[in-house]
Every structure is written in structure tokens, then in C-alpha cells.
Scaffold this active site. Structure first.
Site, short mmCIF file in Angstrom:
data_model
loop_
_atom_site.label_atom_id
_atom_site.label_comp_id
_atom_site.label_asym_id
_atom_site.label_seq_id
_atom_site.Cartn_x
_atom_site.Cartn_y
_atom_site.Cartn_z
N CYS A 1 48.18 -101.43 -3.31
CA CYS A 1 47.93 -101.22 -1.89
C CYS A 1 46.98 -102.31 -1.39
O CYS A 1 45.99 -102.61 -2.07
CB CYS A 1 47.29 -99.85 -1.68
SG CYS A 1 46.91 -99.49 0.04
N LEU A 2 47.27 -102.87 -0.24
CA LEU A 2 46.42 -103.93 0.32
C LEU A 2 45.02 -103.42 0.65
O LEU A 2 44.08 -104.20 0.73
CB LEU A 2 47.07 -104.52 1.58
CG LEU A 2 48.41 -105.23 1.39
CD1 LEU A 2 48.99 -105.65 2.73
CD2 LEU A 2 48.26 -106.44 0.48
N HIS B 1 54.83 -94.58 0.76
CA HIS B 1 53.48 -95.16 0.71
C HIS B 1 52.94 -95.40 2.14
O HIS B 1 51.81 -95.02 2.46
CB HIS B 1 53.51 -96.46 -0.10
CG HIS B 1 52.19 -97.13 -0.27
ND1 HIS B 1 51.53 -97.21 -1.48
CD2 HIS B 1 51.39 -97.76 0.63
CE1 HIS B 1 50.39 -97.85 -1.30
NE2 HIS B 1 50.28 -98.21 -0.03
N GLU B 2 53.77 -96.03 2.99
CA GLU B 2 53.32 -96.36 4.35
C GLU B 2 53.16 -95.11 5.21
O GLU B 2 52.22 -94.99 6.00
CB GLU B 2 54.28 -97.35 5.03
CG GLU B 2 54.37 -98.72 4.34
CD GLU B 2 53.04 -99.33 3.96
OE1 GLU B 2 52.06 -99.19 4.71
OE2 GLU B 2 52.97 -99.92 2.86
N HIS C 1 49.99 -93.50 4.51
CA HIS C 1 48.88 -94.17 5.23
C HIS C 1 48.74 -93.57 6.63
O HIS C 1 47.63 -93.29 7.08
CB HIS C 1 49.17 -95.67 5.39
CG HIS C 1 48.70 -96.52 4.25
ND1 HIS C 1 47.39 -96.54 3.84
CD2 HIS C 1 49.35 -97.39 3.46
CE1 HIS C 1 47.26 -97.39 2.82
NE2 HIS C 1 48.44 -97.92 2.56
N GLN D 1 45.72 -99.65 8.67
CA GLN D 1 45.16 -100.62 7.71
C GLN D 1 44.58 -101.85 8.41
O GLN D 1 43.87 -102.63 7.78
CB GLN D 1 46.23 -101.07 6.71
CG GLN D 1 46.59 -100.01 5.69
CD GLN D 1 47.58 -100.56 4.68
OE1 GLN D 1 48.77 -100.63 4.96
NE2 GLN D 1 47.09 -100.98 3.53
N GLY E 1 54.30 -103.92 2.62
CA GLY E 1 54.24 -102.98 3.73
C GLY E 1 52.83 -102.95 4.30
O GLY E 1 51.87 -103.31 3.60
CO CO Z 1 48.91 -99.26 1.10
#
Ligand code: CO
Length: 173
Positions: free
Chosen positions: A94-95, A136-137, A140, A51, A46
Site C-alpha cells: 500500500c502506498l 483494497h481501494e 480505503h 490517500q 491504485g
Molecule cells: Co493502499
């Protein structure tokens, strides 16, 4: 299409609440394509627009590398969680916090409303990994990272360790 730079914590853009999209135009479509390419390039599940430094309420999810059942790519514009149920702990990453995994407690089931890529309203009920990815997204998009879901003690420990490790990587170079 183009690969975008993924912002890492402590980049400030990750802590800001994103803006709702009022019109979905060609720039939005290009951003979606670039976000998908960027996410696929790093095998992420995701990616939220902030991000990649764009503070807009937009995210993409693709679980096809993880799940056997082929859930299609999901594009969410202005998503909101309208209902949630249950609680379950599971590991996530998480990226924007590369190299870190942590167990995070999240709702087991969520009911999400938003707009699809074409700007048409849609509703989605999810459980399992998809429910986790959605939470999660959407976190963000609210300016929250996964450590904001940890207990204060665990959060401080996690942040300190993370910041120490990225400093170490920078000095090693
Ligand atoms: Co993340």
C-alpha cells in the site's frame, strides 16, 4: 496536472470513511488527473482520494505495469461491492504503508457498481489482481487499511513494527 502528497499511516484522514460525491465537476476531473499522475509517479497500482487527503468516495486503478493484458485505467466514483465470492490469500502492499508487504485474505471475485469519470453508472465483474485492487481501494474509501484485514495478533505486530520503523527513519534523518 500536479503531484499530490500521499498520506501515510497513521495520518487520520486514512481512517475516516469518505463522503459520496453528489456532483462530478471540473474539480473532480482535476483531482482524477492529479491522482493518476501521482500514482504513476510512484508506480502504484491504485490510489484512493483519501490517500491524498481528500475524503471523497473516489479511486483510480491502473494495472498496466503489472498485467500483460492491457486493462484500461479504471476510475471509480462512489463504488460499492455488491457481491463477492471465494477467498484467496496473496501478497499486497500500500502506498500509505510504504515498504511493507503482507499476505491478505480477500474475495476471489467481486461484482462492483459505481459511476465512471463521466458520472455514468457502470458495473464491473473482476477476479485475480483486479478483484484484489478493487477490494483494497474500496477498503480505503471505508477508512480501512490492509492491516484491518489481518487477524488481531498479526495486526498489532504489524502496526507496532511499522510505527517503530517510521520513528527510526525520522531519528536517522
Ligand atoms: Co493502499
Amino acid at each position: 496536472m500536479a503531484l499530490l502528497e500521499i498520506k501515510k499511516y497513521p495520518d487520520k484522514v486514512l481512517k475516516q470513511k469518505t463522503q459520496e460525491l453528489s456532483n462530478i465537476d471540473g474539480n473532480t476531473q482535476k483531482l482524477i488527473d492529479d491522482m493518476l499522475e501521482t500514482m504513476h509517479n510512484v508506480r502504484g497500482l491504485g490510489l484512493a482520494a483519501n490517500q491524498v487527503g481528500i475524503s471523497q468516495r473516489l479511486c483510480v486503478i491502473d494495472l498496466s505495469i503489472k498485467e500483460d493484458n492491457k486493462i484500461p485505467v479504471i476510475i471509480l466514483i462512489n463504488p460499492v461491492i455488491v457481491e463477492s465470492e471465494g477467498a484467496i490469500d496473496a501478497e499486497e502492499g500500500c502506498l500509505s504503508l510504504p515498504g511493507y508487504m503482507s499476505s491478505i485474505k480477500r474475495a476471489e471475485k467481486v461484482f462492483v457498481k459505481g459511476l465512471n469519470r463521466e458520472g455514468k453508472p457502470f458495473e464491473l465483474e473482476a477476479s485475480g489482481l483486479l478483484a484484489r485492487a478493487l477490494q483494497h481501494e474500496i477498503d480505503h474509501l471505508e477508512g480501512m487499511l490492509m492491516f484491518d484485514r489481518m487477524s488481531p495478533i498479526k495486526r498489532e505486530f504489524f502496526k507496532r513494527k511499522y510505527l517503530r520503523d517510521i520513528r527510526k527513519i525520522k531519528t536517522d534523518k
